[in-house]
Design a protein around this motif. Structure first.
Motif, PDB file in Angstrom:
ATOM      1  N   ASP A 172      14.701  65.258  45.185  1.00  0.00           N
ATOM      2  CA  ASP A 172      15.571  64.448  46.029  1.00  0.00           C
ATOM      3  C   ASP A 172      16.917  65.163  46.188  1.00  0.00           C
ATOM      4  O   ASP A 172      17.615  65.399  45.190  1.00  0.00           O
ATOM      5  N   PRO A 173      17.299  65.524  47.409  1.00  0.00           N
ATOM      6  CA  PRO A 173      18.519  66.308  47.592  1.00  0.00           C
ATOM      7  C   PRO A 173      19.776  65.665  46.999  1.00  0.00           C
ATOM      8  O   PRO A 173      20.532  66.342  46.300  1.00  0.00           O
ATOM      9  N   ALA A 174      20.016  64.398  47.247  1.00  0.00           N
ATOM     10  CA  ALA A 174      21.237  63.762  46.741  1.00  0.00           C
ATOM     11  C   ALA A 174      21.284  63.776  45.220  1.00  0.00           C
ATOM     12  O   ALA A 174      22.317  64.080  44.614  1.00  0.00           O
ATOM     13  N   ALA A 175      20.170  63.478  44.586  1.00  0.00           N
ATOM     14  CA  ALA A 175      20.118  63.469  43.122  1.00  0.00           C
ATOM     15  C   ALA A 175      20.306  64.871  42.556  1.00  0.00           C
ATOM     16  O   ALA A 175      21.040  65.065  41.578  1.00  0.00           O
ATOM     17  N   SER A 192      24.003  66.098  43.037  1.00  0.00           N
ATOM     18  CA  SER A 192      24.894  65.403  42.097  1.00  0.00           C
ATOM     19  C   SER A 192      24.713  65.926  40.677  1.00  0.00           C
ATOM     20  O   SER A 192      25.694  66.159  39.962  1.00  0.00           O
ATOM     21  N   ALA A 193      23.470  66.115  40.271  1.00  0.00           N
ATOM     22  CA  ALA A 193      23.197  66.629  38.927  1.00  0.00           C
ATOM     23  C   ALA A 193      23.728  68.053  38.764  1.00  0.00           C
ATOM     24  O   ALA A 193      24.281  68.410  37.718  1.00  0.00           O
ATOM     25  N   ALA A 194      23.561  68.874  39.793  1.00  0.00           N
ATOM     26  CA  ALA A 194      24.036  70.260  39.724  1.00  0.00           C
ATOM     27  C   ALA A 194      25.555  70.308  39.616  1.00  0.00           C
ATOM     28  O   ALA A 194      26.103  71.158  38.907  1.00  0.00           O
ATOM     29  N   GLN A 253      29.498  72.242  36.178  1.00  0.00           N
ATOM     30  CA  GLN A 253      30.921  71.964  35.967  1.00  0.00           C
ATOM     31  C   GLN A 253      31.755  72.266  37.215  1.00  0.00           C
ATOM     32  O   GLN A 253      32.823  72.883  37.145  1.00  0.00           O
ATOM     33  N   CYS A 254      31.243  71.805  38.352  1.00  0.00           N
ATOM     34  CA  CYS A 254      31.963  71.975  39.609  1.00  0.00           C
ATOM     35  C   CYS A 254      32.986  70.856  39.753  1.00  0.00           C
ATOM     36  O   CYS A 254      32.754  69.734  39.318  1.00  0.00           O
ATOM     37  N   ASP A 255      34.109  71.170  40.347  1.00  0.00           N
ATOM     38  CA  ASP A 255      35.128  70.145  40.533  1.00  0.00           C
ATOM     39  C   ASP A 255      35.324  69.781  42.000  1.00  0.00           C
ATOM     40  O   ASP A 255      36.231  69.038  42.344  1.00  0.00           O
ATOM     41  N   LEU A 256      34.425  70.271  42.866  1.00  0.00           N
ATOM     42  CA  LEU A 256      34.399  69.872  44.265  1.00  0.00           C
ATOM     43  C   LEU A 256      33.001  70.134  44.805  1.00  0.00           C
ATOM     44  O   LEU A 256      32.391  71.160  44.496  1.00  0.00           O
ATOM     45  N   ILE A 257      32.505  69.204  45.593  1.00  0.00           N
ATOM     46  CA  ILE A 257      31.278  69.402  46.372  1.00  0.00           C
ATOM     47  C   ILE A 257      31.715  69.469  47.821  1.00  0.00           C
ATOM     48  O   ILE A 257      32.372  68.553  48.321  1.00  0.00           O
ATOM     49  N   ALA A 258      31.399  70.552  48.511  1.00  0.00           N
ATOM     50  CA  ALA A 258      31.775  70.727  49.920  1.00  0.00           C
ATOM     51  C   ALA A 258      30.496  70.837  50.740  1.00  0.00           C
ATOM     52  O   ALA A 258      29.701  71.746  50.524  1.00  0.00           O
ATOM     53  N   MET A 259      30.313  69.887  51.641  1.00  0.00           N
ATOM     54  CA  MET A 259      29.078  69.886  52.413  1.00  0.00           C
ATOM     55  C   MET A 259      29.320  69.579  53.885  1.00  0.00           C
ATOM     56  O   MET A 259      30.290  68.905  54.229  1.00  0.00           O
ATOM     57  N   ASN A 290      25.516  60.605  52.117  1.00  0.00           N
ATOM     58  CA  ASN A 290      25.805  59.269  51.618  1.00  0.00           C
ATOM     59  C   ASN A 290      25.342  59.112  50.169  1.00  0.00           C
ATOM     60  O   ASN A 290      26.059  58.564  49.328  1.00  0.00           O
ATOM     61  N   GLY A 291      24.163  59.626  49.865  1.00  0.00           N
ATOM     62  CA  GLY A 291      23.654  59.559  48.497  1.00  0.00           C
ATOM     63  C   GLY A 291      24.506  60.333  47.511  1.00  0.00           C
ATOM     64  O   GLY A 291      24.762  59.871  46.397  1.00  0.00           O
ATOM     65  N   VAL A 292      24.975  61.505  47.921  1.00  0.00           N
ATOM     66  CA  VAL A 292      25.820  62.316  47.044  1.00  0.00           C
ATOM     67  C   VAL A 292      27.118  61.583  46.744  1.00  0.00           C
ATOM     68  O   VAL A 292      27.528  61.466  45.588  1.00  0.00           O
ATOM     69  N   ARG A 293      27.759  61.064  47.759  1.00  0.00           N
ATOM     70  CA  ARG A 293      29.060  60.425  47.527  1.00  0.00           C
ATOM     71  C   ARG A 293      28.946  59.158  46.690  1.00  0.00           C
ATOM     72  O   ARG A 293      29.897  58.775  46.027  1.00  0.00           O
ATOM     73  N   HIS A 294      27.775  58.534  46.674  1.00  0.00           N
ATOM     74  CA  HIS A 294      27.585  57.349  45.838  1.00  0.00           C
ATOM     75  C   HIS A 294      27.139  57.681  44.412  1.00  0.00           C
ATOM     76  O   HIS A 294      27.277  56.857  43.516  1.00  0.00           O
ATOM     77  N   ARG A 295      26.606  58.896  44.202  1.00  0.00           N
ATOM     78  CA  ARG A 295      26.073  59.255  42.883  1.00  0.00           C
ATOM     79  C   ARG A 295      27.055  60.007  42.004  1.00  0.00           C
ATOM     80  O   ARG A 295      26.864  60.077  40.800  1.00  0.00           O
TER      81      ARG A 295
END
Length: 146
Positions: free
Chosen positions: A87-90, A93-95, A100-106, A124-129
Motif C-alpha cells: 500500500d503506497p500510503a502505508a 509513511s513507514a519509510a 528518519q526523514c523530517d520532510l516528505i515531499a510529493m 491523502n493517506g500519507v498526510r493522515h498516517r
C-alpha cells in the motif's frame, strides 16, 4: 531545517515536478534525499507472503529509481533509493519514520471533487498516517509537463 527529505515517486511525468522542487530545497537546506517508489501491482503486494521472485514491473521500477538516484548523486546530492511493495500510503509513511526523514515531499495531481476521492488516495493517506511534515507540490492538470 530539513536533514533528510523523502520523495515518493510514481514513475510518471509528475516525478520531474517534485524532483525540480526538491533539488532547490535540498540545495538550500543541505539535505540528503531518499527516493521511494512503491510497487503496488499484484506480484509486488504478494511477493513476500507468497515468496515470489521480483516481477518484471519491479525490475523496471528498480532500474528507474536507481537511475534517478544516480543522476542526483552526479549532481552532488547525497541520495538513496528504496523500492517498496504494498500500500503506497502505508509504505511511504513507514519509510519516513524508518529512514528518519523530517520532510516528505510529493507531487499531487490536483484533482477536484470526486476525482480527488478516486485518485488522491496516496497523498491523502500519507498526510493522515504520518507526523512528518508533508510538502505537496501540485503537478500540471492532465499530467502534461512543458
Amino acid at each position: 531545517m530539513y536533514r533528510r527529505i523523502l520523495v515518493p515517486l510514481e514513475h510518471s511525468s509528475y516525478d520531474q515536478v517534485i524532483l525540480a522542487h526538491v533539488r532547490q530545497l535540498a540545495s538550500l537546506c543541505h539535505s540528503s534525499i531518499v527516493l521511494i517508489h512503491v510497487a503496488d501491482g499484484w506480484a509486488a503486494r504478494n511477493q513476500l507472503s507468497l515468496k515470489l521472485r521480483e516481477s518484471e514491473e519491479m525490475r523496471v521500477d528498480r532500474d528507474y529509481i536507481e537511475g534517478l538516484c544516480a543522476t542526483l548523486r552526479g549532481e552532488g546530492f547525497e541520495t538513496e533509493s528504496i523500492l517498496a511493495a504494498g500500500d503506497p500510503a502505508a509504505e511511504i509513511s513507514a519509510a519516513a519514520d524508518r529512514e528518519q526523514c523530517d520532510l516528505i515531499a510529493m507531487a499531487t495531481h490536483g484533482h477536484r471533487g470526486l476525482q480527488d476521492v478516486l485518485y488522491g488516495t496516496t497523498a491523502n493517506g500519507v498526510r493522515h498516517r504520518t507526523m512528518v511534515p508533508v510538502l505537496m507540490v501540485r503537478g500540471p492538470v492532465g499530467g502534461r509537463i512543458r
